[in-house]
Structures are given as structure tokens and as C-alpha cells.
Design a protein around this motif. Structure first.
Motif, PDB file in Angstrom:
ATOM      1  N   HIS A   1       6.573 -31.934  15.004  1.00 40.96           N
ATOM      2  CA  HIS A   1       7.444 -32.882  15.703  1.00 40.96           C
ATOM      3  C   HIS A   1       7.615 -34.131  14.844  1.00 40.96           C
ATOM      4  O   HIS A   1       6.633 -34.742  14.419  1.00 40.96           O
ATOM      5  N   VAL A   2       8.844 -34.473  14.552  1.00 41.51           N
ATOM      6  CA  VAL A   2       9.146 -35.648  13.724  1.00 41.51           C
ATOM      7  C   VAL A   2      10.046 -36.586  14.510  1.00 41.51           C
ATOM      8  O   VAL A   2      10.995 -36.145  15.169  1.00 41.51           O
ATOM      9  N   SER A   3       9.742 -37.863  14.465  1.00 38.75           N
ATOM     10  CA  SER A   3      10.603 -38.846  15.123  1.00 38.75           C
ATOM     11  C   SER A   3      10.804 -40.037  14.202  1.00 38.75           C
ATOM     12  O   SER A   3       9.935 -40.360  13.395  1.00 38.75           O
ATOM     13  N   ASN A   4      11.947 -40.656  14.289  1.00 41.77           N
ATOM     14  CA  ASN A   4      12.200 -41.864  13.529  1.00 41.77           C
ATOM     15  C   ASN A   4      13.100 -42.787  14.348  1.00 41.77           C
ATOM     16  O   ASN A   4      13.782 -42.342  15.276  1.00 41.77           O
ATOM     17  N   VAL A   5      13.061 -44.062  13.990  1.00 44.83           N
ATOM     18  CA  VAL A   5      13.832 -45.069  14.708  1.00 44.83           C
ATOM     19  C   VAL A   5      14.891 -45.651  13.777  1.00 44.83           C
ATOM     20  O   VAL A   5      14.578 -46.128  12.682  1.00 44.83           O
ATOM     21  N   LEU A   6      16.125 -45.593  14.212  1.00 48.98           N
ATOM     22  CA  LEU A   6      17.233 -46.186  13.466  1.00 48.98           C
ATOM     23  C   LEU A   6      17.539 -47.540  14.107  1.00 48.98           C
ATOM     24  O   LEU A   6      17.908 -47.619  15.275  1.00 48.98           O
ATOM     25  N   THR A   7      17.363 -48.616  13.337  1.00 45.87           N
ATOM     26  CA  THR A   7      17.619 -49.972  13.831  1.00 45.87           C
ATOM     27  C   THR A   7      18.922 -50.474  13.227  1.00 45.87           C
ATOM     28  O   THR A   7      19.099 -50.449  12.007  1.00 45.87           O
ATOM     29  N   ILE A   8      19.832 -50.921  14.088  1.00 45.53           N
ATOM     30  CA  ILE A   8      21.134 -51.407  13.640  1.00 45.53           C
ATOM     31  C   ILE A   8      21.320 -52.840  14.102  1.00 45.53           C
ATOM     32  O   ILE A   8      21.212 -53.141  15.296  1.00 45.53           O
ATOM     33  N   ALA A   9      21.550 -53.744  13.156  1.00 48.42           N
ATOM     34  CA  ALA A   9      21.856 -55.138  13.475  1.00 48.42           C
ATOM     35  C   ALA A   9      23.341 -55.367  13.207  1.00 48.42           C
ATOM     36  O   ALA A   9      23.836 -55.011  12.142  1.00 48.42           O
ATOM     37  N   ARG A  10      24.036 -55.939  14.176  1.00 45.28           N
ATOM     38  CA  ARG A  10      25.458 -56.236  13.989  1.00 45.28           C
ATOM     39  C   ARG A  10      25.625 -57.744  13.825  1.00 45.28           C
ATOM     40  O   ARG A  10      25.205 -58.525  14.686  1.00 45.28           O
ATOM     41  N   CYS A  11      26.222 -58.151  12.704  1.00 47.30           N
ATOM     42  CA  CYS A  11      26.428 -59.565  12.416  1.00 47.30           C
ATOM     43  C   CYS A  11      27.441 -60.146  13.398  1.00 47.30           C
ATOM     44  O   CYS A  11      28.537 -59.603  13.574  1.00 47.30           O
ATOM     45  N   GLN A  12      27.094 -61.264  14.028  1.00 54.61           N
ATOM     46  CA  GLN A  12      27.991 -61.890  14.986  1.00 54.61           C
ATOM     47  C   GLN A  12      29.090 -62.721  14.322  1.00 54.61           C
ATOM     48  O   GLN A  12      29.990 -63.219  15.000  1.00 54.61           O
ATOM     49  N   THR A  13      29.029 -62.852  12.997  1.00 48.51           N
ATOM     50  CA  THR A  13      30.087 -63.557  12.263  1.00 48.51           C
ATOM     51  C   THR A  13      31.170 -62.597  11.773  1.00 48.51           C
ATOM     52  O   THR A  13      32.353 -62.802  12.030  1.00 48.51           O
ATOM     53  N   CYS A  14      30.753 -61.520  11.096  1.00 50.48           N
ATOM     54  CA  CYS A  14      31.745 -60.595  10.535  1.00 50.48           C
ATOM     55  C   CYS A  14      31.826 -59.266  11.278  1.00 50.48           C
ATOM     56  O   CYS A  14      32.764 -58.493  11.059  1.00 50.48           O
ATOM     57  N   GLY A  15      30.845 -58.994  12.145  1.00 45.99           N
ATOM     58  CA  GLY A  15      30.884 -57.773  12.939  1.00 45.99           C
ATOM     59  C   GLY A  15      30.380 -56.534  12.229  1.00 45.99           C
ATOM     60  O   GLY A  15      30.365 -55.445  12.829  1.00 45.99           O
ATOM     61  N   LYS A  16      29.957 -56.644  10.985  1.00 51.87           N
ATOM     62  CA  LYS A  16      29.513 -55.465  10.246  1.00 51.87           C
ATOM     63  C   LYS A  16      28.030 -55.181  10.498  1.00 51.87           C
ATOM     64  O   LYS A  16      27.288 -56.031  10.986  1.00 51.87           O
ATOM     65  N   LYS A  17      27.606 -53.968  10.135  1.00 49.62           N
ATOM     66  CA  LYS A  17      26.271 -53.487  10.493  1.00 49.62           C
ATOM     67  C   LYS A  17      25.295 -53.546   9.318  1.00 49.62           C
ATOM     68  O   LYS A  17      25.672 -53.377   8.161  1.00 49.62           O
ATOM     69  N   ILE A  18      24.013 -53.770   9.679  1.00 46.72           N
ATOM     70  CA  ILE A  18      22.899 -53.715   8.752  1.00 46.72           C
ATOM     71  C   ILE A  18      21.929 -52.707   9.347  1.00 46.72           C
ATOM     72  O   ILE A  18      21.640 -52.754  10.547  1.00 46.72           O
ATOM     73  N   ILE A  19      21.408 -51.773   8.537  1.00 44.31           N
ATOM     74  CA  ILE A  19      20.686 -50.626   9.088  1.00 44.31           C
ATOM     75  C   ILE A  19      19.325 -50.436   8.419  1.00 44.31           C
ATOM     76  O   ILE A  19      19.188 -50.550   7.192  1.00 44.31           O
ATOM     77  N   TRP A  20      18.314 -50.124   9.264  1.00 48.97           N
ATOM     78  CA  TRP A  20      16.991 -49.723   8.806  1.00 48.97           C
ATOM     79  C   TRP A  20      16.675 -48.328   9.355  1.00 48.97           C
ATOM     80  O   TRP A  20      17.068 -47.997  10.473  1.00 48.97           O
ATOM     81  N   ASN A  21      15.968 -47.536   8.573  1.00 51.73           N
ATOM     82  CA  ASN A  21      15.405 -46.269   9.050  1.00 51.73           C
ATOM     83  C   ASN A  21      13.897 -46.460   9.131  1.00 51.73           C
ATOM     84  O   ASN A  21      13.223 -46.553   8.109  1.00 51.73           O
TER      85      ASN A  21
END
Length: 213
Positions: A45-65
Motif C-alpha cells: 500500500h502506497v500513499s502520497n500527498v499532493l499539496t497545491i498552493a494557488r497564488c492570490q496575486t497571479c492565480g498560478k499553482k505551486i506544487i509539492w509531492n
């Protein structure tokens, strides 16, 4: 003056967006993924967490695995606008590669430190140049930090030695900050003071110059 830079992190609500390069509030979303597969006769069993931050200035995403930052490529803080061109070129080249090759970036940045000392009129060994800059107004604490990263770098390149835990992204970021501090203290601040002095009435300037003789 170098702009304030806050590295992207999962545990803070605002940082410098690697897309628009502004310090912005972030909206976070986290998604957990699970996967089961069979290997060597056993189910894993494998699990991982994808974290997505959305910039409130430009609206683009920053991602961590999980804890690994994966998107987009982080852009380092901008060099001080008064940094000499030859130094800025090395700084910018290091800023483009320090995520993928910290060792190469650190080598470029150490060269940039020496080049900046040369641009400020210093010659000779790096120890001598840094010591001279301290006498001209560079804070002693900056000298200590420069000595630390320089000595670490020298140890990392001794024949037969490879220390991958030395020239890392943190060291590269420290060197970039130090280059900006040196440029701010020894180039930008004197230039701003000269501008203030030039704006004074001539009678006041004559009085100050006469006093200082």
C-alpha cells in the motif's frame, strides 16, 4: 535595493511566488492518493500527498509531492540593481541552475564574490579582499558568513573528496543573499548618500566640505 524574498514552503501562508515573483498570500489544497500493487507475492500500500498552493496575486499553482517541491522551477531573488554587470551575469546564471545543480551554482557564486571584491577595488587573496571591505564598512557578521561559505566550498573541492551535502541549495541561497548585502552596503547606500548630499544647497555643501578638510 534587493527585493524581499521568502522561499516557497508548505507551512507558511505567504511567500514569494515563483511565477510572478511577488510576496503573496497562498490558498492551499491537499489531496491524498492511495495505490495498492502486488510485488513478490505481497500487496503493498502506497500513499502520497499532493499539496497545491494557488497564488492570490497571479492565480498560478505551486506544487509539492509529499515534502518534495516539484513545480515550477524556483527563481531566486533578483540581484541588487547596483550590482556590477560582470557580477550580475554570474549571479543570474547561478540563479537559473541552483535548483538542478547546487554545486555548479555555488562555484559560480563564489566566483561572483571574488569578482565583486575586484569591482570594489580589491585585489589579492579572497581573505585579504574581504578584510579590506570590512574596514570600508562591510559588517563583520557578513565577513564571518562569507568566510564560512568560502571555507566550506574549499573543503568540498579538495582532491579525492566529494561532499554532496556541502554545496546545496541552502548554501547557494546564502551566497546570493550575501552578494546582495555587500552590494547594498557598499554600492547602493553610498550612492543614495551622495544623492542626498548633491541635493543640498551649495552653501551647505561648501560648509561641510570645509569642515571635513
Amino acid at each position: 535595493m534587493a527585493s524581499k524574498y521568502i522561499a516557497p514552503q508548505q507551512d507558511i501562508r505567504s511567500f514569494t511566488c515563483p511565477h510572478c515573483n511577488t510576496v503573496s498570500q497562498m490558498q492551499f489544497d491537499r489531496h491524498q492518493f492511495h495505490e495498492d500493487f502486488q510485488g513478490n507475492g505481497e500487496y503493498v500500500h502506497v500513499s502520497n500527498v499532493l499539496t497545491i498552493a494557488r497564488c492570490q496575486t497571479c492565480g498560478k499553482k505551486i506544487i509539492w509531492n509529499d515534502d518534495d517541491y516539484i513545480y515550477p522551477e524556483i527563481v531566486a531573488s533578483e540581484p541588487n540593481s547596483d550590482m556590477p554587470g560582470s557580477v550580475r551575469t554570474l549571479y543570474n546564471e547561478a540563479a537559473l541552475i541552483y535548483n538542478k545543480s547546487p554545486r555548479a551554482a555555488c562555484a559560480l557564486l563564489r566566483l561572483a564574490v571574488e569578482r565583486l571584491c575586484n569591482e570594489l577595488g580589491e585585489t589579492g587573496k579572497i581573505d585579504t579582499m574581504i578584510g579590506s571591505l570590512v574596514k570600508k564598512g562591510l559588517p563583520v557578521i557578513v565577513q564571518k558568513a562569507l568566510d564560512a561559505v568560502r571555507v566550506i566550498g574549499n573543503k568540498a573541492v579538495h582532491p579525492g573528496q566529494i561532499a554532496f551535502d556541502v554545496d546545496d541549495k541552502s548554501t547557494a541561497e546564502t551566497l546570493m543573499k550575501l552578494l546582495n548585502i555587500i552590494a547594498e552596503r557598499l554600492i547602493t547606500e553610498p550612492k543614495e548618500i551622495d544623492c542626498i548630499f548633491d541635493a543640498l544647497p551649495q552653501s551647505v555643501k561648501d560648509s561641510i566640505e570645509k569642515r571635513d578638510k
